[in-house]
Motif scaffolding. Structure first.
Motif, PDB file in Angstrom:
ATOM      1  N   UNK A 187      59.249  -6.973  43.168  1.00 40.96           N
ATOM      2  CA  UNK A 187      59.619  -8.396  43.185  1.00 40.96           C
ATOM      3  C   UNK A 187      60.753  -8.662  42.199  1.00 40.96           C
ATOM      4  N   UNK A 188      60.717  -8.021  41.032  1.00 42.40           N
ATOM      5  CA  UNK A 188      61.789  -8.217  40.068  1.00 42.40           C
ATOM      6  C   UNK A 188      63.104  -7.635  40.582  1.00 42.40           C
ATOM      7  N   UNK A 189      63.039  -6.469  41.212  1.00 43.27           N
ATOM      8  CA  UNK A 189      64.251  -5.880  41.806  1.00 43.27           C
ATOM      9  C   UNK A 189      64.808  -6.812  42.865  1.00 43.27           C
ATOM     10  N   UNK A 190      63.925  -7.381  43.665  1.00 39.14           N
ATOM     11  CA  UNK A 190      64.355  -8.302  44.721  1.00 39.14           C
ATOM     12  C   UNK A 190      65.039  -9.540  44.134  1.00 39.14           C
ATOM     13  N   UNK A 191      64.485 -10.069  43.035  1.00 39.37           N
ATOM     14  CA  UNK A 191      65.092 -11.271  42.446  1.00 39.37           C
ATOM     15  C   UNK A 191      66.398 -10.943  41.717  1.00 39.37           C
ATOM     16  N   UNK A 218      68.432  -0.681  49.024  1.00 41.92           N
ATOM     17  CA  UNK A 218      67.273  -0.776  48.142  1.00 41.92           C
ATOM     18  C   UNK A 218      66.640  -2.157  48.231  1.00 41.92           C
ATOM     19  N   UNK A 219      67.458  -3.188  48.261  1.00 44.27           N
ATOM     20  CA  UNK A 219      66.932  -4.546  48.373  1.00 44.27           C
ATOM     21  C   UNK A 219      66.211  -4.748  49.699  1.00 44.27           C
ATOM     22  N   UNK A 220      66.783  -4.235  50.791  1.00 43.83           N
ATOM     23  CA  UNK A 220      66.126  -4.350  52.096  1.00 43.83           C
ATOM     24  C   UNK A 220      64.771  -3.643  52.090  1.00 43.83           C
ATOM     25  N   UNK A 221      64.739  -2.469  51.490  1.00 40.46           N
ATOM     26  CA  UNK A 221      63.475  -1.729  51.440  1.00 40.46           C
ATOM     27  C   UNK A 221      62.450  -2.434  50.557  1.00 40.46           C
ATOM     28  N   UNK A 222      62.913  -3.042  49.462  1.00 43.81           N
ATOM     29  CA  UNK A 222      61.991  -3.814  48.613  1.00 43.81           C
ATOM     30  C   UNK A 222      61.390  -4.975  49.392  1.00 43.81           C
ATOM     31  N   UNK A 223      62.231  -5.673  50.165  1.00 43.77           N
ATOM     32  CA  UNK A 223      61.735  -6.767  51.002  1.00 43.77           C
ATOM     33  C   UNK A 223      60.681  -6.255  51.982  1.00 43.77           C
ATOM     34  N   UNK A 271      58.801  -3.512  51.801  1.00 45.58           N
ATOM     35  CA  UNK A 271      57.582  -3.046  51.125  1.00 45.58           C
ATOM     36  C   UNK A 271      56.752  -4.224  50.623  1.00 45.58           C
ATOM     37  N   UNK A 272      57.408  -5.238  50.080  1.00 40.32           N
ATOM     38  CA  UNK A 272      56.687  -6.425  49.605  1.00 40.32           C
ATOM     39  C   UNK A 272      55.992  -7.119  50.764  1.00 40.32           C
ATOM     40  N   UNK A 273      56.661  -7.227  51.896  1.00 41.14           N
ATOM     41  CA  UNK A 273      56.026  -7.884  53.041  1.00 41.14           C
ATOM     42  C   UNK A 273      54.840  -7.068  53.548  1.00 41.14           C
ATOM     43  N   UNK A 274      54.935  -5.745  53.494  1.00 42.66           N
ATOM     44  CA  UNK A 274      53.805  -4.906  53.905  1.00 42.66           C
ATOM     45  C   UNK A 274      52.651  -5.072  52.919  1.00 42.66           C
ATOM     46  N   UNK A 275      52.957  -5.105  51.614  1.00 45.94           N
ATOM     47  CA  UNK A 275      51.904  -5.273  50.614  1.00 45.94           C
ATOM     48  C   UNK A 275      51.229  -6.631  50.709  1.00 45.94           C
ATOM     49  N   UNK A 276      51.983  -7.635  51.142  1.00 45.17           N
ATOM     50  CA  UNK A 276      51.410  -8.967  51.294  1.00 45.17           C
ATOM     51  C   UNK A 276      50.685  -9.134  52.629  1.00 45.17           C
ATOM     52  N   UNK A 277      50.722  -8.100  53.465  1.00 43.97           N
ATOM     53  CA  UNK A 277      50.000  -8.150  54.734  1.00 43.97           C
ATOM     54  C   UNK A 277      50.773  -8.782  55.861  1.00 43.97           C
ATOM     55  N   UNK A 278      52.024  -9.043  55.686  1.00 41.65           N
ATOM     56  CA  UNK A 278      52.831  -9.632  56.748  1.00 41.65           C
ATOM     57  C   UNK A 278      53.370  -8.514  57.628  1.00 41.65           C
ATOM     58  N   UNK A 279      53.607  -8.854  58.860  1.00 39.22           N
ATOM     59  CA  UNK A 279      54.165  -7.885  59.790  1.00 39.22           C
ATOM     60  C   UNK A 279      55.691  -7.889  59.663  1.00 39.22           C
TER      61      UNK A 279
END
Length: 112
Positions: A6-10, A91-96, A98-106
């Motif tokens: 999340x910090x990398x994304x911001x 890297x930013x795209x992959x962070x997005x 991974x975060x969406x997968x961790x949050x349970x979103x498709x």
């Protein structure tokens, strides 16, 4: 891990990445100008070597080797400067993702 992502994304906002790409263009132009200068220097060294009998073989080869090494370093630097912004965007795209997968979103890759 999620906090780090999340910090990398911001930190890696689209605007920051675009600004970085624009600022790196100046260094790329300077490196390209240096490469052109090195090529011209190689040509002038060859001309001096052929025109002046005092211009020895050792001096010629040592200067030529130094210039070729500098040209290789400049080429490598330009490649790195062109790849870094693209790598950070990825890297930013992959962070997005991974975060969406961790949050349970498709994600779009997972389908419906």
């Amino acid at each position: 891990m999620q906090q780090v992502l999340a910090q990398v994304k911001t930190e890696l906002t689209h605007k920051a990445l675009v600004d970085m790409k624009k600022s790196l263009e100046v260094q790329i132009k300077a490196a390209e100008a240096s490469f052109i200068l090195f090529v011209r220097t190689v040509v002038s060294i060859i001309v001096y070597f052929n025109a002046l009998p005092q211009f020895g073989h050792r001096l010629f080869w040592s200067v030529l080797v130094v210039l070729i090494v500098a040209m290789v370093i400049v080429c490598f630097g330009v490649i790195v400067l062109k790849v870094v912004p693209e790598m950070l965007m990825r890297l930013r795209q992959e962070c997005d993702r991974i975060i969406s997968i961790l949050n349970g979103q498709r994600t779009p890759e997972q389908g419906s």
